[in-house]
Design a protein around this motif. Structure first.
Motif, mmCIF file in Angstrom:
data_model
loop_
_atom_site.group_PDB
_atom_site.id
_atom_site.type_symbol
_atom_site.label_atom_id
_atom_site.label_comp_id
_atom_site.label_asym_id
_atom_site.label_seq_id
_atom_site.Cartn_x
_atom_site.Cartn_y
_atom_site.Cartn_z
ATOM 1 N N PHE A 305 0.836 -1.204 0.000
ATOM 2 C CA PHE A 305 0.000 0.000 0.000
ATOM 3 C C PHE A 305 0.871 1.255 0.000
ATOM 4 N N LEU A 306 1.862 1.285 0.887
ATOM 5 C CA LEU A 306 2.758 2.445 0.935
ATOM 6 C C LEU A 306 3.542 2.591 -0.361
ATOM 7 N N ALA A 307 3.980 1.472 -0.905
ATOM 8 C CA ALA A 307 4.762 1.513 -2.145
ATOM 9 C C ALA A 307 3.990 2.202 -3.258
ATOM 10 N N LYS A 308 2.705 1.901 -3.351
ATOM 11 C CA LYS A 308 1.878 2.500 -4.404
ATOM 12 C C LYS A 308 1.602 3.972 -4.122
ATOM 13 N N GLN A 309 1.216 4.287 -2.875
ATOM 14 C CA GLN A 309 0.815 5.654 -2.550
ATOM 15 C C GLN A 309 1.995 6.617 -2.449
ATOM 16 N N VAL A 310 3.135 6.115 -2.010
ATOM 17 C CA VAL A 310 4.295 6.989 -1.796
ATOM 18 C C VAL A 310 5.161 7.105 -3.041
ATOM 19 N N PHE A 311 5.418 5.970 -3.701
ATOM 20 C CA PHE A 311 6.346 5.961 -4.838
ATOM 21 C C PHE A 311 5.697 5.591 -6.168
ATOM 22 N N GLY A 312 4.417 5.270 -6.159
ATOM 23 C CA GLY A 312 3.753 4.874 -7.394
ATOM 24 C C GLY A 312 4.131 3.486 -7.862
ATOM 25 N N LEU A 313 4.645 2.661 -6.958
ATOM 26 C CA LEU A 313 5.040 1.290 -7.296
ATOM 27 C C LEU A 313 3.829 0.374 -7.197
ATOM 28 N N ASP A 314 3.612 -0.426 -8.219
ATOM 29 C CA ASP A 314 2.472 -1.342 -8.204
ATOM 30 C C ASP A 314 2.828 -2.605 -8.987
ATOM 31 N N GLY A 315 2.148 -3.677 -8.682
ATOM 32 C CA GLY A 315 2.423 -4.933 -9.379
ATOM 33 C C GLY A 315 1.785 -6.088 -8.645
ATOM 34 N N PHE A 316 1.697 -7.229 -9.297
ATOM 35 C CA PHE A 316 1.075 -8.397 -8.688
ATOM 36 C C PHE A 316 2.019 -9.113 -7.722
ATOM 37 N N ASP A 317 3.313 -8.902 -7.891
ATOM 38 C CA ASP A 317 4.302 -9.554 -7.034
ATOM 39 C C ASP A 317 4.523 -8.708 -5.784
ATOM 40 N N TYR A 318 3.832 -9.079 -4.701
ATOM 41 C CA TYR A 318 3.915 -8.307 -3.454
ATOM 42 C C TYR A 318 5.341 -8.249 -2.930
ATOM 43 N N ASP A 319 6.030 -9.381 -3.021
ATOM 44 C CA ASP A 319 7.390 -9.467 -2.486
ATOM 45 C C ASP A 319 8.332 -8.512 -3.226
ATOM 46 N N ALA A 320 8.239 -8.503 -4.546
ATOM 47 C CA ALA A 320 9.100 -7.628 -5.338
ATOM 48 C C ALA A 320 8.778 -6.163 -5.079
ATOM 49 N N THR A 321 7.486 -5.858 -4.910
ATOM 50 C CA THR A 321 7.070 -4.486 -4.645
ATOM 51 C C THR A 321 7.598 -4.016 -3.292
ATOM 52 N N ALA A 322 7.517 -4.894 -2.291
ATOM 53 C CA ALA A 322 8.012 -4.556 -0.958
ATOM 54 C C ALA A 322 9.521 -4.314 -0.986
ATOM 55 N N THR A 323 10.231 -5.164 -1.706
ATOM 56 C CA THR A 323 11.687 -5.000 -1.832
ATOM 57 C C THR A 323 12.018 -3.671 -2.511
ATOM 58 N N SER A 324 11.252 -3.321 -3.534
ATOM 59 C CA SER A 324 11.476 -2.062 -4.241
ATOM 60 C C SER A 324 11.190 -0.864 -3.343
ATOM 61 N N PHE A 325 10.151 -0.989 -2.504
ATOM 62 C CA PHE A 325 9.823 0.098 -1.576
ATOM 63 C C PHE A 325 10.969 0.353 -0.606
ATOM 64 N N ILE A 326 11.497 -0.711 -0.028
ATOM 65 C CA ILE A 326 12.607 -0.560 0.926
ATOM 66 C C ILE A 326 13.812 0.049 0.231
ATOM 67 N N ARG A 327 14.079 -0.382 -0.988
ATOM 68 C CA ARG A 327 15.206 0.180 -1.735
ATOM 69 C C ARG A 327 14.997 1.668 -2.009
ATOM 70 N N LYS A 328 13.769 2.053 -2.355
ATOM 71 C CA LYS A 328 13.462 3.453 -2.606
ATOM 72 C C LYS A 328 13.639 4.291 -1.336
ATOM 73 N N MET A 329 13.248 3.733 -0.216
ATOM 74 C CA MET A 329 13.427 4.439 1.059
ATOM 75 C C MET A 329 14.904 4.660 1.337
#
Length: 384
Positions: A305-329
């Motif tokens: 949820f944060l990945a989409k709202q904060v960085f515009g990251l979205d996708g069906f792979d929750y794990d990959a999205t979460a990893t991308s969010f942490i990297r963006k942070m």
């Protein structure tokens, strides 16, 4: 949505030159003024407040020298000064450490024991406290508008928080102009603190849709303004945005509808504060990134949820999205020169045992996840 009570009696006066309204908020005869080491005097705010108190006929004495990592010893010394002077109100001029000290002093005036006894739960819940007013000089933890005080004991290496409705500040003056003199490092560490406390509340249990969107927007705006402030420390709009974001982050707005029973990130950051002295904002950034990695699978939907709202990251792979969010942070923190690894903060690996001992001294007491010794070791490895 979890049941909740929304209560915050602090009157906030925000904007340019609002400190000039101080006399209208004064109805006492004697005040104890609390300041830090020298910034309030350097930027002229202390002299201005003294002039305003004189205009209002408010007599005062000053306790100065409160450190960035506020100690209960300073609070006890200030309590004695308040008692000797028979102060009727406490006025804090500074950042969160000064305000936290003022809150503890407000309680200590009516106690025969050290204020630390409240934090260590050695004394009964307080029944009264002096009123507290504060004049903020830095965007940081939101202590300006909440009922929490954080102090430490340098001798034992313990840092704790104490909360009680009696220590909500009566009036808070927030003039972004007085944060202009805060250097880049302290400014971005303040942004880091704002974000960490927002994320910590967001990770707690409870289905609170409006709160979630407010939280995500607050994190997004903190990142946006945090980046922009690095290029212009004298921008009033940016300073104002960051000051209000930091205030909202910890005045209970972001916990409405959530079961705010997990403060693991804060407790672990306190432990780092006591043994590494890298600044609370750096401690929180390092702990937050490591904590998200360690518990990524527990928080997959929340992080997505944060990945989409904060960085515009979205996708069906929750794990990959979460990893991308942490990297963006981590990329953001590095952009604003806040370390995300202990090594980046200059902490040597020879301190590992000392840090683990500090984790034990500052064990998590408010958590939904029971940490074992092995968990602490795993978390520490993720911090390097």
């Amino acid at each position: 949505m979890e049941n909740f009570t929304q209560y915050n009696p602090t009157k906030v006066i925000f904007g340019r030159e609002v400190t000039d309204q101080l006399p209208t908020e004064l109805s006492w005869k004697k005040a104890l003024v609390i300041i830090g080491e020298d910034s309030a005097k350097r930027n002229g705010l202390y002299a201005r407040v003294v002039s305003l108190m004189n205009m209002a006929g408010l007599e005062h004495v000053t306790y100065s020298g409160v450190k960035a990592n506020a100690t209960y010893q300073d609070a006890d010394a200030a309590v004695q000064k308040a008692k000797d002077y028979q102060a009727e109100v406490v006025i804090a001029i500074g950042g969160c450490s000064v305000i936290d000290t003022a809150k503890a002093v407000a309680l200590g005036v009516y106690s025969k024991n050290s204020v630390w006894d409240f934090f260590m739960v050695k004394e009964a819940s307080p029944e009264k406290a002096l009123p507290v007013l504060n004049i903020l000089t830095i965007a940081s933890t939101g202590s300006v508008m909440n009922n929490v005080s954080v102090l430490c004991d340098q001798k034992s290496g313990v840092k704790k928080e104490f909360s009680h409705d009696l220590i909500y500040p009566k009036t808070a003056f927030l003039d972004p102009y007085y944060s202009f003199t805060v250097p880049l490092k302290q400014t971005t560490l303040g942004v880091s603190i704002t974000i960490a406390y927002a994320v910590q509340q967001f990770l707690n249990e409870g289905d609170a849709l409006l709160t979630d969107y407010i939280t995500a927007d607050l994190i997004r705006l903190s990142i946006q303004n945090g980046k922009e402030i690095t290029g212009n420390l004298q921008d009033y709009k940016l300073r104002a945005n960051l000051m209000w974001l930091a205030t909202i982050a910890l005045n209970d707005t972001l916990s409405a509808g959530r079961n705010y029973t997990d403060k693991s990130i804060t407790c672990i950051a306190f432990a780092l504060d006591m043994c590494c002295e890298i600044g609370h904002g750096a401690s929180l950034a390092i702990v937050l990134c490591a904590w998200l990695k360690m518990h990524q699978y527990r928080y997959l939907s929340r992080i997505k949820f944060l990945a989409k709202q904060v960085f515009g990251l979205d996708g069906f792979d929750y794990d990959a999205t979460a990893t991308s969010f942490i990297r963006k942070m981590e990329e953001f923190y590095r952009y604003v020169q806040v370390p995300v690894r202990l090594s980046e903060a200059g902490v040597n690996e020879t301190q590992k045992q000392e840090i683990l001992l500090s984790f034990q001294r500052n064990k998590i007491t408010v958590s939904n996840y029971k940490m074992t010794d092995k968990d602490y070791e795993t978390l520490l490895e993720l911090m390097w």
